[in-house]
Design an enzyme around this catalytic site. Structure first.
Site, PDB file in Angstrom:
ATOM      1  N   ASN A 107       0.844  -1.196   0.000  1.00 35.99           N
ATOM      2  CA  ASN A 107       0.000   0.000   0.000  1.00 35.99           C
ATOM      3  C   ASN A 107       0.877   1.243   0.000  1.00 35.99           C
ATOM      4  OD1 ASN A 107      -2.410   1.577   0.252  1.00 35.99           O
ATOM      5  ND2 ASN A 107      -1.998   1.826   2.449  1.00 35.99           N
ATOM      6  N   HIS A 109       0.658   5.247   1.300  1.00 39.35           N
ATOM      7  CA  HIS A 109      -0.136   6.130   2.156  1.00 39.35           C
ATOM      8  C   HIS A 109       0.530   7.504   2.188  1.00 39.35           C
ATOM      9  CE1 HIS A 109      -2.894   7.302   5.315  1.00 39.35           C
ATOM     10  NE2 HIS A 109      -1.858   7.841   5.919  1.00 39.35           N
ATOM     11  N   SER A 136       4.547   7.050   2.139  1.00 41.49           N
ATOM     12  CA  SER A 136       5.148   5.808   2.626  1.00 41.49           C
ATOM     13  C   SER A 136       4.598   4.601   1.890  1.00 41.49           C
ATOM     14  CB  SER A 136       4.804   5.608   4.117  1.00 41.49           C
ATOM     15  OG  SER A 136       5.130   6.747   4.896  1.00 41.49           O
ATOM     16  N   ASP A 145      -3.079   1.083   7.875  1.00 38.34           N
ATOM     17  CA  ASP A 145      -1.883   1.918   7.634  1.00 38.34           C
ATOM     18  C   ASP A 145      -0.774   1.614   8.642  1.00 38.34           C
ATOM     19  OD1 ASP A 145      -3.244   3.188   5.519  1.00 38.34           O
ATOM     20  OD2 ASP A 145      -4.109   4.663   6.886  1.00 38.34           O
TER      21      ASP A 145
HETATM   22  C1  GAR Z   1      -2.554   8.705  -3.489  1.00 40.12           C
HETATM   23  O1  GAR Z   1      -2.001   9.941  -3.160  1.00 40.12           O
HETATM   24  C2  GAR Z   1      -2.415   7.739  -2.349  1.00 40.12           C
HETATM   25  O2  GAR Z   1      -1.306   7.979  -1.529  1.00 40.12           O
HETATM   26  C3  GAR Z   1      -3.679   7.958  -1.584  1.00 40.12           C
HETATM   27  O3  GAR Z   1      -4.659   8.183  -2.543  1.00 40.12           O
HETATM   28  C4  GAR Z   1      -4.080   8.807  -3.673  1.00 40.12           C
HETATM   29  C5  GAR Z   1      -4.560   8.098  -4.922  1.00 40.12           C
HETATM   30  O4  GAR Z   1      -4.255   8.816  -6.077  1.00 40.12           O
HETATM   31  N1  GAR Z   1      -3.983   6.829  -0.768  1.00 40.12           N
HETATM   32  C6  GAR Z   1      -4.622   6.877   0.393  1.00 40.12           C
HETATM   33  O5  GAR Z   1      -5.023   7.899   0.882  1.00 40.12           O
HETATM   34  C7  GAR Z   1      -4.821   5.536   1.041  1.00 40.12           C
HETATM   35  N2  GAR Z   1      -5.463   5.693   2.322  1.00 40.12           N
HETATM   36  P1  GAR Z   1      -4.345   8.130  -7.499  1.00 40.12           P
HETATM   37  O6  GAR Z   1      -5.701   7.473  -7.616  1.00 40.12           O
HETATM   38  O7  GAR Z   1      -4.201   9.289  -8.462  1.00 40.12           O
HETATM   39  O8  GAR Z   1      -3.211   7.134  -7.618  1.00 40.12           O
END
Ligand code: GAR
Length: 218
Positions: A107, A109, A136, A145
């Site tokens: 994952n 985060h 991370s 997380d």
């Molecule tokens: C990313 O920034 C990721 O880190 C975050 O969602 C975004 C997805 O963007 N993830 C979380 O918040 C997980 N809890 P994307 O759809 O453009 O890849």
């Protein structure tokens, strides 16, 4: 070749970075499917445009988290993946699901974990006037997380010596900068895994057969 399944819920910009690394020939595997719990996710379009199987499994059609995760697990098993990538997959996973794919789930985060698990990480970092903020990559465990950290990228949040209107970043700008870091970091970490350099053991993460004492700063 190694097989990847990528789970998304939204825009899929991280997915796009994986697609590009695969096209460059440096991912070390093939994305065999992209699965979204949100039928509207733009990432599904990105997958189709790259010729990748795009599957939509709407969680709203399930009465419980358990039943959704069961269907999700069945769908993933069909593709026999070596690695499952959570790329903006905004669902909490059941312990059963996590156990099924233990050691194969990564994952990303958007915070310097263990700081700010959960939502609104950019807002929290800004409100706390953190000097550094980042993102991370970690192995997924039952703890939200909270799985063992592999690597992080960071940025300086406080631009000038003191903050004023002009040098203060807003949440949107921070998000964009963090995502740029993610697009470099995440496919790279996945390539380590696909090249057998990374494993999750009972006592933590091993990189090139050595136990990581702290996340790799990338
Ligand atoms: C990313 O920034 C990721 O880190 C975050 O969602 C975004 C997805 O963007 N993830 C979380 O918040 C997980 N809890 P994307 O759809 O453009 O890849």
């Amino acid at each position: 070749s190694k097989r990847l399944v990528i789970l998304i819920s939204g825009s899929g910009s991280n997915l796009q970075a994986f697609i590009e690394k695969q096209q460059q020939g440096s991912l070390g595997g093939t994305i065999v499917s992209v699965i979204s719990n949100n039928p509207e996710a733009y990432g599904l379009t990105r997958a189709r445009e790259a010729g990748i199987k795009a599957v939509s499994l709407d969680h709203k059609t399930h009465a419980s988290r358990e039943s959704f995760d069961k269907e999700l697990a069945e769908e993933i098993k069909k593709d026999q993946p070596d690695l499952i990538i959570l790329a903006g997959f905004m669902r909490i996973l059941t312990p059963e699901f996590v156990q099924t794919f233990r050691g194969k789930l990564l994952n990303i985060h958007p915070s310097l974990l263990p700081k700010y698990p959960g939502l609104h990480t950019h807002k929290k970092a800004l409100e706390n006037n953190d000097e550094f903020h980042g993102t991370s990559v970690h192995f997924v465990t039952e703890e939200l997380d909270g799985g063992p950290l592999i690597a992080q990228s960071q940025m300086r949040l406080i631009v000038g010596s003191e903050s004023n209107e002009e040098n203060e970043l807003n949440e949107q700008q921070v998000m964009q900068r963090i995502q740029k870091l993610e697009h470099r970091l995440y496919p790279e970490v996945a390539s380590w895994y696909l090249n057998n350099r990374l494993t999750m053991e009972k006592d933590g993460v091993y990189f090139d057969h050595k136990k990581l004492e702290r996340p790799i700063l990338f």
